[in-house]
Design an enzyme around this catalytic site. Sequence first.
Site, PDB file in Angstrom:
ATOM      1  CB  THR A   1      -0.976   0.050   1.101  1.00  0.00           C
ATOM      2  OG1 THR A   1      -0.221  -0.081   2.466  1.00  0.00           O
ATOM      3  CG2 THR A   1      -1.831  -1.316   1.208  1.00  0.00           C
ATOM      4  N   GLY A   2       2.232   1.041   0.239  1.00  0.00           N
ATOM      5  CA  GLY A   2       2.968   2.238   0.261  1.00  0.00           C
ATOM      6  C   GLY A   2       3.445   2.707  -1.226  1.00  0.00           C
ATOM      7  CB  ILE A   3       5.241   5.863  -2.378  1.00  0.00           C
ATOM      8  CG1 ILE A   3       4.454   6.898  -1.181  1.00  0.00           C
ATOM      9  CG2 ILE A   3       5.598   6.348  -3.522  1.00  0.00           C
ATOM     10  CD1 ILE A   3       5.090   7.984  -1.096  1.00  0.00           C
TER      11      ILE A   3
ATOM     12  NE  ARG B   1       0.073  -2.307  11.013  1.00  0.00           N
ATOM     13  CZ  ARG B   1       0.130  -3.036  12.048  1.00  0.00           C
ATOM     14  NH1 ARG B   1      -0.775  -3.708  12.764  1.00  0.00           N
ATOM     15  NH2 ARG B   1       1.448  -3.100  12.702  1.00  0.00           N
ATOM     16  NE  ARG B   2      -4.736   0.904   6.175  1.00  0.00           N
ATOM     17  CZ  ARG B   2      -3.688   1.537   6.944  1.00  0.00           C
ATOM     18  NH1 ARG B   2      -3.496   1.123   8.180  1.00  0.00           N
ATOM     19  NH2 ARG B   2      -2.742   2.289   6.190  1.00  0.00           N
TER      20      ARG B   2
ATOM     21  CG  ASP C   1       1.791  -7.003  13.433  1.00  0.00           C
ATOM     22  OD1 ASP C   1       2.576  -5.967  12.968  1.00  0.00           O
ATOM     23  OD2 ASP C   1       1.354  -6.993  14.560  1.00  0.00           O
TER      24      ASP C   1
ATOM     25  CE  LYS D   1      15.910   7.405   7.128  1.00  0.00           C
ATOM     26  NZ  LYS D   1      14.910   7.853   5.988  1.00  0.00           N
TER      27      LYS D   1
ATOM     28  CE1 TYR E   1      16.040   2.637   5.351  1.00  0.00           C
ATOM     29  CE2 TYR E   1      17.675   4.735   4.775  1.00  0.00           C
ATOM     30  CZ  TYR E   1      16.348   4.217   4.837  1.00  0.00           C
ATOM     31  OH  TYR E   1      15.449   5.115   4.320  1.00  0.00           O
TER      32      TYR E   1
ATOM     33  CG  MET F   1       8.257   9.149   5.471  1.00  0.00           C
ATOM     34  SD  MET F   1      10.238   8.773   5.459  1.00  0.00           S
ATOM     35  CE  MET F   1      10.302   7.258   4.373  1.00  0.00           C
TER      36      MET F   1
END
Length: 377
Positions: free
Chosen positions: A30-32, A53-54, A68, A131, A163, A198
């Site tokens: 579901t992220g970018i 998660r969803r 999870d 990072k 990381y 983010m």
Amino acid sequence: MTTSPNRPSDPTPPSDIGGNGRRALVVGATGIGGSALVDLLTAEGWPVTALSRRPIAERPGVRPLSADLRSADDLARVLAAERPTHVFFTAWSRQATEEENISVNGGMVRDLLAAVSHAPVRHVALVTGLKHYLGPFESYGQGAMPDTPFHEEEPRLDAPNFYYAQEDALFAAAARDGFGWSVHRSHTVIGHAVGNAMNMGLTLAVYASICRELGTPFVFPGSLTQWNGLTDMTDATVLADQMLWAATTDAGRNEAFNVVNGDVFRWRWMWARLAAYFGVEPVGPGADPSPLEQRMSGADAVWQRIVRTHELIEPDLSRVASWWHTDADLGREIEVVTDISKARLAGFSVHHRTVDSFTGLFDRYRAERLIPAAPAS
């Protein structure tokens, strides 16, 4: 190819990863980055299991799973019958301290890969970021850092970093199970997602929409260093392209790659173009940053008015604007620019103009009624 520090040697010869029978597991779907990867893989004809998660909406070629990621038991239960050949790990969970980031995020990679150790996994691709060179949130951009542009062969910083913990979990599983791997160090990723922690692209679109509603200038919230210096970014589709390329070519096997669009720009140039898209007045920074997290602290009511007026679909401002992340990115007092020669020389040639990445993303958000339509001319 040069050997990256702190990684194992290749435990097995490259397999025929370009053959038939490939099945993808996208972690963080579901992220970018995960959303762009699911789109790319399905367009290429891959069967995809999308883990988050969803769960995402079911669609042709995509089977959603929910788990999870912080629970080894839940991962083992959900993934017990899965048999992916390629795993793409794009998830992370922000914690209050770097010690907690290491425990949680390193643990998620370790436990996920343990949960698929029974499967015929050929390659695992892991998304990290700059990072790696800049240090963790707690000491971001402080102390000794490599010179810019950042190169993949730089040694790790002498500081705890989640990381590094994720990489080490990947390397240990690769040595144990014999699969190939790749690490993808992105800069600020812009792409399509809602509710992401983010998300500069949607955050700036919402900020500009609020400025237009209030009739106030579109003030750059960051530092003079970022305003005037060179920088670069990563389109989520470029990240997805590089992950798929590395997972299906020998040149990408057991390597870490920087991944950015390929162009560089200055925010003083970009800001005017973003402002023109939204019909707002661009204004540069003052002597000190003016963070959005403080300036937008009372903007919920304004956003809800915009949602009602323009019949938008997301009234919760916190799900469309990650002020803290955009402040951290634009408020840096150091130059951040990335060398991508290693990927180019290995054969990865995808290139985007960042201004086009922004405007294309804004067009999509308008079409989906996440931000207001263009003002009438």
